[in-house]
Motif scaffolding. Sequence first.
Motif, PDB file in Angstrom:
ATOM      1  N   THR A 151       0.954  -1.658  -0.033  1.00 50.40           N
ATOM      2  CA  THR A 151      -0.120   0.136   0.245  1.00 50.40           C
ATOM      3  C   THR A 151       0.977   1.431  -0.465  1.00 50.40           C
ATOM      4  O   THR A 151       2.274   1.530   0.532  1.00 50.40           O
ATOM      5  CB  THR A 151      -1.149   0.219   1.120  1.00 50.40           C
ATOM      6  N   MET A 152       0.749   1.693  -1.039  1.00 57.75           N
ATOM      7  CA  MET A 152       1.591   2.599  -1.008  1.00 57.75           C
ATOM      8  C   MET A 152       0.063   4.638  -0.634  1.00 57.75           C
ATOM      9  O   MET A 152      -0.659   4.668  -1.597  1.00 57.75           O
ATOM     10  CB  MET A 152       2.018   4.347  -2.055  1.00 57.75           C
ATOM     11  N   ILE A 153       0.238   5.057   0.199  1.00 58.69           N
ATOM     12  CA  ILE A 153      -0.636   6.627  -0.209  1.00 58.69           C
ATOM     13  C   ILE A 153       0.286   7.622   0.028  1.00 58.69           C
ATOM     14  O   ILE A 153       1.602   8.495  -0.043  1.00 58.69           O
ATOM     15  CB  ILE A 153      -0.885   6.984   1.737  1.00 58.69           C
ATOM     16  N   GLN A 154      -0.600   8.864  -1.238  1.00 56.28           N
ATOM     17  CA  GLN A 154      -0.086  10.044  -2.033  1.00 56.28           C
ATOM     18  C   GLN A 154      -0.716  10.682  -1.329  1.00 56.28           C
ATOM     19  O   GLN A 154      -2.094  11.209  -0.687  1.00 56.28           O
ATOM     20  CB  GLN A 154      -0.358   9.630  -3.523  1.00 56.28           C
ATOM     21  N   SER A 155      -0.184  12.160  -0.908  1.00 50.95           N
ATOM     22  CA  SER A 155      -0.909  13.009  -0.246  1.00 50.95           C
ATOM     23  C   SER A 155      -0.365  14.493  -0.398  1.00 50.95           C
ATOM     24  O   SER A 155       0.811  14.329  -0.638  1.00 50.95           O
ATOM     25  CB  SER A 155      -1.310  13.152   1.023  1.00 50.95           C
ATOM     26  N   GLY A 156      -1.018  15.731  -0.458  1.00 52.43           N
ATOM     27  CA  GLY A 156      -0.480  17.241  -1.034  1.00 52.43           C
ATOM     28  C   GLY A 156      -0.439  17.576   0.354  1.00 52.43           C
ATOM     29  O   GLY A 156      -1.559  16.924   0.844  1.00 52.43           O
ATOM     30  N   PHE A 186       4.583   5.912   2.456  1.00 49.73           N
ATOM     31  CA  PHE A 186       3.991   7.793   2.535  1.00 49.73           C
ATOM     32  C   PHE A 186       4.548   7.959   0.955  1.00 49.73           C
ATOM     33  O   PHE A 186       5.846   8.366   1.452  1.00 49.73           O
ATOM     34  CB  PHE A 186       3.614   8.103   3.692  1.00 49.73           C
ATOM     35  N   LYS A 187       3.986   8.556  -0.068  1.00 56.44           N
ATOM     36  CA  LYS A 187       4.789   9.550  -0.516  1.00 56.44           C
ATOM     37  C   LYS A 187       3.696  11.769  -0.345  1.00 56.44           C
ATOM     38  O   LYS A 187       2.747  11.024  -0.730  1.00 56.44           O
ATOM     39  CB  LYS A 187       4.658   9.788  -2.222  1.00 56.44           C
ATOM     40  N   GLY A 188       4.858  12.429   0.279  1.00 57.02           N
ATOM     41  CA  GLY A 188       3.732  13.527   0.469  1.00 57.02           C
ATOM     42  C   GLY A 188       4.261  14.411  -0.705  1.00 57.02           C
ATOM     43  O   GLY A 188       5.542  14.715  -1.414  1.00 57.02           O
ATOM     44  N   TYR A 189       3.202  15.423  -0.958  1.00 55.31           N
ATOM     45  CA  TYR A 189       3.985  16.653  -2.607  1.00 55.31           C
ATOM     46  C   TYR A 189       3.808  17.837  -1.897  1.00 55.31           C
ATOM     47  O   TYR A 189       2.519  18.188  -1.526  1.00 55.31           O
ATOM     48  CB  TYR A 189       2.853  16.318  -3.850  1.00 55.31           C
ATOM     49  N   ARG A 190       4.025  18.607  -2.940  1.00 52.98           N
ATOM     50  CA  ARG A 190       3.800  19.659  -2.326  1.00 52.98           C
ATOM     51  C   ARG A 190       2.777  20.227  -2.813  1.00 52.98           C
ATOM     52  O   ARG A 190       2.911  22.233  -3.303  1.00 52.98           O
ATOM     53  CB  ARG A 190       4.957  20.762  -2.841  1.00 52.98           C
ATOM     54  N   SER A 191       1.708  20.039  -3.406  1.00 53.45           N
ATOM     55  CA  SER A 191       0.162  20.752  -3.405  1.00 53.45           C
ATOM     56  C   SER A 191      -1.135  20.136  -2.919  1.00 53.45           C
ATOM     57  O   SER A 191      -0.896  20.359  -1.727  1.00 53.45           O
ATOM     58  CB  SER A 191      -0.212  18.794  -4.784  1.00 53.45           C
ATOM     59  N   GLU A 200       5.073  19.796 -11.240  1.00 51.09           N
ATOM     60  CA  GLU A 200       6.177  18.829 -11.012  1.00 51.09           C
ATOM     61  C   GLU A 200       5.243  17.746 -10.207  1.00 51.09           C
ATOM     62  O   GLU A 200       6.926  16.844  -9.847  1.00 51.09           O
ATOM     63  CB  GLU A 200       7.323  19.576  -9.589  1.00 51.09           C
ATOM     64  N   ASP A 201       4.497  18.077  -9.051  1.00 51.48           N
ATOM     65  CA  ASP A 201       4.637  16.891  -9.059  1.00 51.48           C
ATOM     66  C   ASP A 201       3.559  15.715  -9.463  1.00 51.48           C
ATOM     67  O   ASP A 201       3.549  14.737  -9.086  1.00 51.48           O
ATOM     68  CB  ASP A 201       3.846  17.705  -7.241  1.00 51.48           C
ATOM     69  N   LEU A 202       2.688  16.368 -10.841  1.00 51.58           N
ATOM     70  CA  LEU A 202       1.838  15.498 -11.091  1.00 51.58           C
ATOM     71  C   LEU A 202       3.120  14.483 -11.568  1.00 51.58           C
ATOM     72  O   LEU A 202       3.611  13.427 -11.832  1.00 51.58           O
ATOM     73  CB  LEU A 202       1.743  16.133 -12.718  1.00 51.58           C
ATOM     74  N   ILE A 209       4.569   5.826  -9.348  1.00 53.08           N
ATOM     75  CA  ILE A 209       3.512   4.630  -9.002  1.00 53.08           C
ATOM     76  C   ILE A 209       3.804   3.518  -9.637  1.00 53.08           C
ATOM     77  O   ILE A 209       3.947   2.597  -9.259  1.00 53.08           O
ATOM     78  CB  ILE A 209       2.602   5.241  -9.531  1.00 53.08           C
ATOM     79  N   ARG A 210       5.201   4.357 -10.641  1.00 52.81           N
ATOM     80  CA  ARG A 210       5.792   3.484 -11.248  1.00 52.81           C
ATOM     81  C   ARG A 210       6.503   2.596 -10.348  1.00 52.81           C
ATOM     82  O   ARG A 210       7.056   1.082 -10.868  1.00 52.81           O
ATOM     83  CB  ARG A 210       6.565   4.018 -12.463  1.00 52.81           C
ATOM     84  N   ASP A 211       7.772   3.444  -9.559  1.00 48.09           N
ATOM     85  CA  ASP A 211       8.161   2.651  -8.743  1.00 48.09           C
ATOM     86  C   ASP A 211       7.762   1.898  -7.658  1.00 48.09           C
ATOM     87  O   ASP A 211       7.864   0.425  -7.739  1.00 48.09           O
ATOM     88  CB  ASP A 211       9.256   4.022  -8.068  1.00 48.09           C
ATOM     89  N   PHE A 212       6.438   2.314  -7.142  1.00 52.59           N
ATOM     90  CA  PHE A 212       5.433   1.468  -6.369  1.00 52.59           C
ATOM     91  C   PHE A 212       5.370  -0.072  -6.992  1.00 52.59           C
ATOM     92  O   PHE A 212       5.548  -0.604  -6.197  1.00 52.59           O
ATOM     93  CB  PHE A 212       4.662   2.421  -5.609  1.00 52.59           C
ATOM     94  N   ILE A 213       4.442   0.480  -8.090  1.00 45.71           N
ATOM     95  CA  ILE A 213       4.750  -1.213  -9.111  1.00 45.71           C
ATOM     96  C   ILE A 213       5.668  -1.991  -9.264  1.00 45.71           C
ATOM     97  O   ILE A 213       4.682  -3.227  -9.229  1.00 45.71           O
ATOM     98  CB  ILE A 213       3.920  -1.000  -9.925  1.00 45.71           C
TER      99      ILE A 213
END
Length: 226
Positions: A151-156, A186-191, A200-202, A209-213
């Motif tokens: 599981t990976m969580i992505q959040s701004g 967990f991956k955080g972004y400045r958005s 940049e965050d896109l 996501i690619r690395d996670f897969i």
Amino acid sequence: IVEDYAINELMPVIAKGGYVTQRDREEAASRMARYSGISKASILSYNLDVPTSFFWKELLREEGYTIGRLDSRYKGIDKTKGGERPDFNSELTSWLHSFTPAVNYYYKNVLNFKTDVKYNMFGPVRPWDNSDNRTGENLRQAMAQNPFLHTMIQSGYYDGATKYFDAKYTMWRLDPSGRMKDRLSFKGYRSGHMMYLRSEDLKQANDDIRDFIKNATPRKGEPAQY
């Protein structure tokens, strides 16, 4: 630094409620003011438990602006500086006027899809029904039963509705045994809520996501067992 302070110092102070010493209360309010940008007096007036709606109203109050709920990078202008919450969600005003016309144009003029059905950016989701919410436990059980499930969580960071630290805190507490933390990330972004609005965050989010897969995909012939 701020996360460490919130977990290891602030939470124990808040947990004491009305029995916290005045010295600890004052110190906590000072630190919160320094980290949050709102005044110590405002924080003390809420007994260290500042509502998010007040924060969105208060942060830029003296400059005459509010900040967005789903993305605090957006500013709004209220009728008056006074009040406890913004008059409207400034980020939604921008998003609705940006995405809704664009997607309707795309459907009609590019895909040649004709319909009189209204395209809603947001659906009628209230009132929320959390009476039987077992999402976290269901995920924990699924990961326990499937060694290949990651599981990976992505959040701004600027999302004030589905807050990044809530997500991270939930992830920490998902598996008290700590046996599955190597499959949680967990991956955080400045958005904000839609982190892909910042170019940049896109790119970074897609790369993550690619690395996670790749990392979650089992090697050929690897058995699904502990």
